[in-house]
Scaffold this active site. Structure first.
Site, mmCIF file in Angstrom:
data_model
loop_
_atom_site.group_PDB
_atom_site.id
_atom_site.type_symbol
_atom_site.label_atom_id
_atom_site.label_comp_id
_atom_site.label_asym_id
_atom_site.label_seq_id
_atom_site.Cartn_x
_atom_site.Cartn_y
_atom_site.Cartn_z
ATOM 1 N N LYS B 89 22.484 -43.518 -60.570
ATOM 2 C CA LYS B 89 21.298 -42.907 -59.949
ATOM 3 C C LYS B 89 20.452 -42.115 -60.943
ATOM 4 O O LYS B 89 19.235 -42.019 -60.803
ATOM 5 C CB LYS B 89 21.730 -41.987 -58.803
ATOM 6 C CG LYS B 89 22.425 -42.713 -57.657
ATOM 7 C CD LYS B 89 21.446 -43.446 -56.778
ATOM 8 C CE LYS B 89 22.143 -44.141 -55.613
ATOM 9 N NZ LYS B 89 21.202 -44.960 -54.833
ATOM 10 N N GLU B 111 15.951 -37.696 -50.902
ATOM 11 C CA GLU B 111 16.919 -37.937 -49.841
ATOM 12 C C GLU B 111 18.213 -38.323 -50.531
ATOM 13 O O GLU B 111 18.205 -38.766 -51.680
ATOM 14 C CB GLU B 111 16.441 -39.081 -48.935
ATOM 15 C CG GLU B 111 16.803 -40.498 -49.415
ATOM 16 C CD GLU B 111 16.176 -40.884 -50.756
ATOM 17 O OE1 GLU B 111 15.175 -40.270 -51.148
ATOM 18 O OE2 GLU B 111 16.704 -41.815 -51.412
ATOM 19 N N SER B 377 28.971 -49.049 -60.344
ATOM 20 C CA SER B 377 27.834 -48.138 -60.147
ATOM 21 C C SER B 377 28.212 -46.660 -60.175
ATOM 22 O O SER B 377 27.389 -45.825 -60.529
ATOM 23 C CB SER B 377 27.130 -48.462 -58.830
ATOM 24 O OG SER B 377 28.021 -48.347 -57.740
HETATM 25 C C1 PLP Z 1 28.035 -45.032 -56.746
HETATM 26 C C2 PLP Z 1 26.980 -45.597 -55.866
HETATM 27 N N1 PLP Z 1 26.802 -46.922 -55.846
HETATM 28 C C3 PLP Z 1 25.868 -47.478 -55.050
HETATM 29 C C4 PLP Z 1 25.081 -46.731 -54.210
HETATM 30 C C5 PLP Z 1 24.117 -47.425 -53.309
HETATM 31 O O1 PLP Z 1 22.769 -47.305 -53.706
HETATM 32 P P1 PLP Z 1 21.985 -48.514 -54.337
HETATM 33 O O2 PLP Z 1 22.180 -49.676 -53.423
HETATM 34 O O3 PLP Z 1 20.579 -48.037 -54.358
HETATM 35 O O4 PLP Z 1 22.508 -48.769 -55.668
HETATM 36 C C6 PLP Z 1 25.222 -45.344 -54.208
HETATM 37 C C7 PLP Z 1 24.390 -44.520 -53.323
HETATM 38 O O5 PLP Z 1 24.572 -43.398 -53.062
HETATM 39 C C8 PLP Z 1 26.209 -44.767 -55.063
HETATM 40 O O6 PLP Z 1 26.393 -43.446 -55.081
#
Ligand code: PLP
Lengths: 260, 399
Positions: B89, B111, B377
């Site tokens: 993020k 948000e 992620s």
């Molecule tokens: C570690 C992690 N992966 C994925 C997401 C999902 O968001 P996005 O689909 O925008 O990557 C989040 C959202 O809070 C997250 O914290």
């Protein structure tokens, strides 16, 4: 083509009162009795809110009434059924539908326009319908059904854009009184607000103006009417219905308190 | 076929800017300026420097050998979990705060679902000395408590969203209402590839560093830039957009988007938008979203707060409906299994969101020669409360 909105503004050039109600609130069947009560006590235009689960431009009061209306079972099919004979009861007063685009899209824009026109609706306020999409996709459709769009103008709307909105409008301009959602979340600087209203008044626009957001009683209504042809009351009216047994009586009392 | 949006922000039929007039000046200002700012050498210098020295980029591309052996294919993990603050993020928030400063904004709103975007926003606001207000669903504040405390420690104000399902959708509604009420001094840092144009494109570009690095790292490691599969979870879709971005025009690379099925796609408690969604408008964008027959947005469900969203970004709606990406849905239970699996096989505790991407591995059909990159992620620290709640289950799996 004739339209009740134009007639209402031709007949009465000043102090027009437009009242917003949420369809299906406080009870599912309250919609029509409330419209009748508002009109008989002196409202000049009626704006019917079509409840939506996620009303982005609305403050807490209209959010809560929308949630309640949806729980009561309100939807567009029910609303159009309720409005079927409205023109026998309320022949002259302009009626506008206000709401967010998603429920309308699922209903189908053409179906929606056809049903609205059949019920005797005169105008549509769809705040999240972009101007360009309206021009390119829906202008002809709205015309075919003699439905007049109403667009919002805010203190931040540029002069050029106001002119464009004015050119696309054949009803009235909805002047949002200041920054904020419906109900008037943030306190507004009266001098700034006055300068904004006067700036718009001085533009000599072809459409009349109604001021909305944060108008709630006799004093704020009369103040708004000094700068425009009239004003729109929503949240304060919805609030006046809260926990009232006899909603139409509460509506009459409310309108009388604003006008007299 | 192009996967870039047109001038009005449409990917095919999805996208656009369906916003009330109150938001128009702010959104138009962004639309008119974002490409220029992104291309500005001063901006790029500052952004790249912060990505390197503050975020800790490039993040490693790690070959997960034990996981590979188990699934009979070559699996690489793109370690976004090693970014400062613990997830991808921050790539976006660093870029957007630099943009906000160039637009003369002094107040930041955001948000957050899992709290990772909120933390990443609070972090860059502290760095730049800017006021920060984060909206978070009341339920998410309870299930991602450590992140609430982190945001507060970083000086942000966390405001509870108490409407609707009290999760990410409702937090986004409140952030948009705040922006409507503060049209001049405030920039809204959206945390995913959702919202009105230009946000989906802006956030995708700021996250695209993920796939840019992947190509370089694969080339260094294997002498080939293109993997066979790229796998990422999709809430709104920002980490997936970043992981897919530089492979969109490479048809040999299979793009796998993994959604949360909650208790099961047909259980009534799910967030699998690509299966359950229909075209509609949410948060200013025309995209796929979960709704009833009357166009009322339905409340999504996932154990994972970051995937608990009833829509997906318009890019993903387009990738899914055009067949460019394949969507897979993973249930809570499967994701929990993958949490334990990665922890025990590779010594990496993933975020619950990320675990959904890992849980798709058995469904890929990848062979021994195939190169699979999973976008890791985020890390699991924020999910410890949930993992503790399921400790017996997590510890009972054998590997
Ligand atoms: C570690 C992690 N992966 C994925 C997401 C999902 O968001 P996005 O689909 O925008 O990557 C989040 C959202 O809070 C997250 O914290």
């Amino acid at each position: 083509m004739e339209n009740r909105i134009a007639k209402a503004f031709a007949k009465k050039q000043r102090n027009l009162l437009n009242v917003y109600l949420t369809a299906g609130y406080p009870t599912l069947d309250a919609t029509v009795p409330l419209i009748e009560a508002l009109v008989s006590s002196g409202a000049d235009l009626i704006e019917i809110g079509m409840p939506f689960s996620d009303p982005l431009a609305d403050g807490p009061v209209i959010q809560a009434s929308s949630t309640a209306a949806l729980l009561n079972g309100m939807n567009l099919w029910v609303l159009f059924a309720q409005l079927k004979d409205i023109r026998q009861r309320v022949p002259e007063t302009p009626i506008l539908l206000m709401g967010y685009l998603n429920p309308v899209m699922q209903f189908g824009m053409e179906n929606f326009c056809r049903e609205a026109a059949a019920a005797g609706v005169d105008g549509l306020i769809l705040p999240d319908l972009p101007l360009v999409e309206y021009e390119e996709e829906y202008q002809d459709l709205f015309r075919r059904y003699n439905l007049r769009p109403v667009f919002l103008i805010t203190p931040q709307t540029s002069t050029e854009r106001i002119r464009r909105i004015d050119a696309l409008t054949e009803s009235f301009l909805y002047l949002v009184s200041g920054p904020g959602t419906t109900g008037g979340g943030t306190a507004q600087d009266p001098t700034k607000q006055e300068a904004y209203f006067e700036r718009i008044a001085a533009m000599n626009l072809r459409n009349p103006r109604l001021i909305g957001f944060g108008i709630g009683d006799k004093a704020s209504f009369e103040r708004a009417c000094r700068y425009a042809e009239g004003a729109i009351i929503g949240s304060a009216f919805i609030k006046a219905l809260e926990s009232k047994e006899d909603a139409p009586a509460a509506a009459r009392e409310f309108v009388e308190s604003v006008l007299n | 076929m192009t996967y870039q949006p047109n001038a009005r922000g449409y990917y095919g039929e999805f996208g656009g800017a369906y916003i009330p007039e109150m938001l128009y000046p702010n959104v138009e200002e962004l639309q008119a300026n974002y490409l220029q700012i992104l291309a500005d050498p001063d901006f790029q210098r500052e952004y790249q420097k912060l990505l390197r020295d503050y975020v800790g980029r490039p993040t490693p591309l790690f070959e997960a050998k034990r996981l590979s052996a188990k699934y009979g294919t070559r699996i690489f993990l793109k370690r976004e979990d090693l970014c400062h603050t613990g997830a991808h993020k921050v790539n976006n928030t660093v870029g957007q705060i630099l943009m906000a400063r160039r637009l003369g904004k002094t107040r930041i709103i955001a948000e957050t679902g899992a709290g990772q975007h909120g933390v990443a926003t609070a972090t860059v606001c502290a760095l730049m000395g800017m006021e920060c207000i984060v909206y978070m669903g009341k339920i998410d504040m309870e299930r991602q408590r450590p992140n609430v405390e982190r945001m507060r420690l970083l000086g942000a104000e966390v405001r509870a969203a108490v409407s609707g399902s009290q999760t990410l959708k409702d937090a986004t509604n409140e952030a948009i209402r705040d922006w409507i009420s503060n049209p001049v001094d405030t920039h809204y840092i959206i945390g995913s590839v959702v919202g009105p144009h230009p946000y989906p494109d802006l956030v995708a570009r700021l996250q695209s560093v993920i796939s840019e690095e992947m190509r370089k790292q694969l080339n260094e490691e294997l002498g080939r830039e293109l993997p066979d599969y790229v796998v990422a979870c999709v809430g709104g879709g920002s980490n997936a957009a970043g992981a897919f971005y530089h492979f969109l025009d490479e048809p040999s690379v299979k793009l796998i988007a993994v959604e949360a099925a909650g208790h099961g796609i047909n259980s009534g408690h799910s967030a699998a938008t690509s299966v359950l969604g229909k075209p509609g408008i949410i948060h200013g964008s025309r995209t796929l979203l979960m709704q009833d027959e009357h166009g009322q947005i339905t409340e999504p469900y996932s154990l994972s707060a970051g995937l608990d969203y009833p829509g997906i970004g318009p890019l993903h709606a387009f990738l899914g409906t055009s067949g460019r990406a394949r969507f897979i849905s993973i249930e809570d239970e499967q994701a929990l299994y993958s949490v334990a699996e990665l922890s025990r096989l590779e010594g990496i505790i993933p975020a619950l969101e990320t675990a959904h991407a890992l849980a798709a591995l058995p469904q890929l059909g990848a062979g021994p020669e195939d190169i699979v990159v999973v976008n890791l992620s985020g890390r699991g620290d924020k999910d410890l409360a949930t993992y503790l709640q399921f400790a017996d289950k997590l510890n009972s799996y054998e590997f």
